[in-house]
Write an enzyme that holds these catalytic residues in place. Structure first.
Site, PDB file in Angstrom:
ATOM      1  N   GLY A   1     -33.575   0.238  19.148  1.00  0.00           N
ATOM      2  CA  GLY A   1     -32.492   0.898  18.372  1.00  0.00           C
ATOM      3  C   GLY A   1     -31.952  -0.037  17.163  1.00  0.00           C
TER       4      GLY A   1
ATOM      5  N   HIS B   1     -38.787  -2.806  12.012  1.00  0.00           N
ATOM      6  CA  HIS B   1     -38.866  -1.570  12.685  1.00  0.00           C
ATOM      7  C   HIS B   1     -39.702  -0.507  11.890  1.00  0.00           C
ATOM      8  CE1 HIS B   1     -35.390  -3.043  15.343  1.00  0.00           C
ATOM      9  NE2 HIS B   1     -36.529  -2.966  16.043  1.00  0.00           N
TER      10      HIS B   1
ATOM     11  N   LYS C   1     -42.532 -11.388  15.422  1.00  0.00           N
ATOM     12  CA  LYS C   1     -41.326 -12.166  15.605  1.00  0.00           C
ATOM     13  C   LYS C   1     -41.367 -12.419  17.159  1.00  0.00           C
ATOM     14  CE  LYS C   1     -36.892 -10.873  15.408  1.00  0.00           C
ATOM     15  NZ  LYS C   1     -36.421 -11.029  16.500  1.00  0.00           N
TER      16      LYS C   1
END
Ligand code: PAF
Length: 283
Positions: free
Chosen positions: A31, A37, A149
């Site tokens: 989240g 994302h 990442k």
């Protein structure tokens, strides 16, 4: 877009899509979604018929002194941006739904965890592997998308999938950065103004060492010292690690390594940042 909080709601949607012969792309997240994302969701949408995003801050992958309680959360916004990026279903269970009492079995990651974040965060990748095992079984994706990442996570998860023959493809996706080079991360909100100004030096430190490697410097210790010296000169952060390893093996680089990773983690007052560069070698 469907919002599913219960496993039964998720599996009902998956069953229907499977019956319809649809392919499923899966983007697991914790989240507080950022453009990194969203690039995973968009890529998943471009390669699959249906896209599932999970939003679950997984307690199992946080150490006792880490930021589980303080981990930033923004469910309403996450739902809206997931839908905009193309998600068909967001699975957002609570901890009780995912972990029902005393576990009957656990997963131990046995390879690639004695370096980088695995060394600094003991047990972290066991927690990641446990939750992903559950999520992969529930979601039954054709492809699952992960940001580079967390390059060690990509390598560890690929190892998990290969070891247990999960019938899915792990798709690594390039890191999304701010205009000054700082990798997008949910934890960037913890940075003070001064730390935010210093943070892009993490990527710059890795770039300098990567330039040395490309110019023929293959001594890992020298490259690691270059990263540390640069970080010490340009930031007030504490260096957690700076390592140069083969990728995806995460072993000391050898003559025959085809790809290497230069990776570092630094700690500011409230945020621990990680970043890396992978380099293909011209043998
Ligand atoms: O990268 C993350 O956000 C987490 O480690 C993941 C893959 C969602 C598992 O909890």
């Amino acid at each position: 877009m469907i919002k599913a909080e219960k496993i039964a709601e998720l599996t009902a949607a998956i069953r229907k899509w499977k019956e319809e012969g649809k392919s499923i792309g899966f983007v697991p997240t914790m989240g507080f979604l950022h453009e990194g994302h969203l690039s995973l969701i968009k890529k998943a949408k471009s390669e699959n018929d249906a896209v599932v995003v999970s939003i679950f801050v997984n307690p199992l992958q946080f150490g006792p002194n880490e930021d589980f309680e303080a981990y930033p959360r923004s469910m309403e916004r996450d739902l809206a941006v997931s839908e905009d990026a193309g998600a068909d279903l967001v699975f957002a269970p609570d901890a009780g739904e995912m972990y029902k009492g005393k576990p009957a079995a656990a997963i131990t990651v046995t390879n690639r965890v004695d370096v980088l974040c695995g060394k600094s965060r003991p047990g972290h990748f066991d927690g990641v592997a446990a939750v992903l095992t559950k999520l992969f079984h529930l979601t039954q994706p054709d492809r699952a998308y992960f940001g580079m990442k967390d390059a060690q996570q990509v390598a560890v998860v690929k190892g998990l999938v290969d070891e247990f023959y999960f019938p899915l493809e792990i798709v690594p996706v390039e890191t999304v950065r701010e205009s000054d080079g700082l990798a997008k991360s949910s934890r960037n909100v913890y940075l003070t103004e001064q730390e935010r100004a210093e943070a892009p030096h993490l990527q710059k430190a890795l770039q300098k060492a990567a330039e040395m490697a490309e110019a023929g410097e293959w001594d890992a210790a020298k490259l690691e010292n270059q990263i540390k010296d640069y970080l010490n000169t340009h930031t007030t952060a504490e260096i957690d690690y700076a390592e140069v390893l083969s990728y995806p093996e995460l072993a000391p680089p050898a003559e025959e390594s085809k790809e290497i990773i230069l990776a570092a983690a630094i700690k500011f007052s409230k945020a621990r940042l990680i970043d890396n560069i992978t380099l293909k070698l011209k043998l």
